[in-house]
Motif scaffolding. Sequence first.
Motif, PDB file in Angstrom:
ATOM      1  N   ALA A 118      -3.997  -4.035 -15.633  1.00  0.00           N
ATOM      2  CA  ALA A 118      -3.219  -5.267 -15.817  1.00  0.00           C
ATOM      3  C   ALA A 118      -2.847  -5.872 -14.465  1.00  0.00           C
ATOM      4  O   ALA A 118      -2.927  -7.089 -14.276  1.00  0.00           O
ATOM      5  N   ALA A 119      -2.448  -5.013 -13.526  1.00  0.00           N
ATOM      6  CA  ALA A 119      -2.104  -5.498 -12.184  1.00  0.00           C
ATOM      7  C   ALA A 119      -3.328  -6.076 -11.491  1.00  0.00           C
ATOM      8  O   ALA A 119      -3.241  -7.088 -10.784  1.00  0.00           O
TER       9      ALA A 119
ATOM     10  N   ALA B 128      -6.044  -7.447 -12.979  1.00  0.00           N
ATOM     11  CA  ALA B 128      -6.393  -8.719 -13.608  1.00  0.00           C
ATOM     12  C   ALA B 128      -5.455  -9.831 -13.153  1.00  0.00           C
ATOM     13  O   ALA B 128      -5.898 -10.962 -12.875  1.00  0.00           O
ATOM     14  N   GLN B 129      -4.183  -9.510 -13.055  1.00  0.00           N
ATOM     15  CA  GLN B 129      -3.209 -10.510 -12.597  1.00  0.00           C
ATOM     16  C   GLN B 129      -3.514 -10.964 -11.178  1.00  0.00           C
ATOM     17  O   GLN B 129      -3.471 -12.161 -10.873  1.00  0.00           O
ATOM     18  N   GLN B 130      -3.844 -10.023 -10.299  1.00  0.00           N
ATOM     19  CA  GLN B 130      -4.144 -10.380  -8.916  1.00  0.00           C
ATOM     20  C   GLN B 130      -5.418 -11.211  -8.815  1.00  0.00           C
ATOM     21  O   GLN B 130      -5.500 -12.170  -8.044  1.00  0.00           O
TER      22      GLN B 130
ATOM     23  N   ARG C 195      -6.654 -13.206 -11.128  1.00  0.00           N
ATOM     24  CA  ARG C 195      -6.354 -14.556 -11.624  1.00  0.00           C
ATOM     25  C   ARG C 195      -5.682 -15.390 -10.541  1.00  0.00           C
ATOM     26  O   ARG C 195      -6.023 -16.558 -10.322  1.00  0.00           O
ATOM     27  N   ALA C 196      -4.736 -14.765  -9.855  1.00  0.00           N
ATOM     28  CA  ALA C 196      -4.026 -15.482  -8.789  1.00  0.00           C
ATOM     29  C   ALA C 196      -4.961 -15.822  -7.640  1.00  0.00           C
ATOM     30  O   ALA C 196      -4.904 -16.921  -7.073  1.00  0.00           O
TER      31      ALA C 196
ATOM     32  N   ALA D  39      -8.931 -10.764 -19.846  1.00  0.00           N
ATOM     33  CA  ALA D  39      -7.648 -10.920 -19.139  1.00  0.00           C
ATOM     34  C   ALA D  39      -7.825 -11.711 -17.845  1.00  0.00           C
ATOM     35  O   ALA D  39      -6.980 -12.547 -17.488  1.00  0.00           O
ATOM     36  N   VAL D  40      -8.912 -11.481 -17.126  1.00  0.00           N
ATOM     37  CA  VAL D  40      -9.163 -12.229 -15.895  1.00  0.00           C
ATOM     38  C   VAL D  40      -9.496 -13.671 -16.210  1.00  0.00           C
ATOM     39  O   VAL D  40      -8.997 -14.606 -15.579  1.00  0.00           O
TER      40      VAL D  40
END
Length: 303
Positions: free
Chosen positions: A268-269, A271-273, A275-276, A300-301
């Motif tokens: 999850a961390a 995918a979040q990074q 995306r950012a 998620a990405v």
Amino acid sequence: MRASRLIAAVLAAALPWSGASAACLGMQVHAHRGAPALPENSLASIRAAYAGAWDGVEIDMQRLKDGTWVLHHDLLTGRTVSGVGRKAVLQLSSDQWRDARLTGAGGGTPPPFLTDALRVAAAQPAKTFNAELKVIYRDCAPVSELVAGMKAALPHGNWMITSAFPEALRCVRGTDRQGYLGLIVFDPRHAESPGSNPLAGTPLGKVVSQRAAAPQLTRQWLANLAATVGAPVGVHVDALTLAANPQLLRDAAAQSVRVFVYAVGGDAALAQQLRATKQREGYLPSGVIIDGDAQAFCRAVGG
């Protein structure tokens, strides 16, 4: 403009040994130590990863005292391999390895030798065998023998070797002039993270993580890596390191250095990074190494 930069970055970082996964925005997705829910570095987890939606499988290689190569992550047995006490892998014989057993759900079988895993990988030419060399050696002879054996066992060529030790990669390059090699950059801020390094859970690990700074992967650093290891080469970093080096993907694409990203903090961390990073820079890495389901991660990405 942003879309064109993204396309250019993906093309510049495209891997030559297999097609990129269109389902994951051009990134290759490798299963970390095999498929989840099965013992890590087990034949069952490798087979399941090859049968699933991942583009490859990442495993860990170490050498027994008699020179035989096996699959194991930690320097000591006990966490994932039982029956031989808590010993360094380098202290064990092949007979002791055969008598050992994998721990955890789905365990109970002997931990594999590298030759076992290579037989599985040989039947999967479309998917990448991503093998991490866990230990550094003072001379190149053991590594040269390892690479020669892998080249013979995997004539399809869809494999890579990674290591946290540049010296080990230079030994590999002496035997394999054309294969992709990846330098793993450890972020010392993760020194306390369980299972990620020998300092985890120790007082020293706590001190290191509290005082550490992020690795600085500059354009010159990348150029030095390419010059000392030789192309094709890449860098494998944690999501936390990627966040601290926002220029990394841009600089790497410009120098034909590939980037794989993993996350000690979980999928999850990661995918979040990503995306950012995609939103801010317009770039994505060549590939990722994940602990969970490939399709769920890609959604998620992309979301």
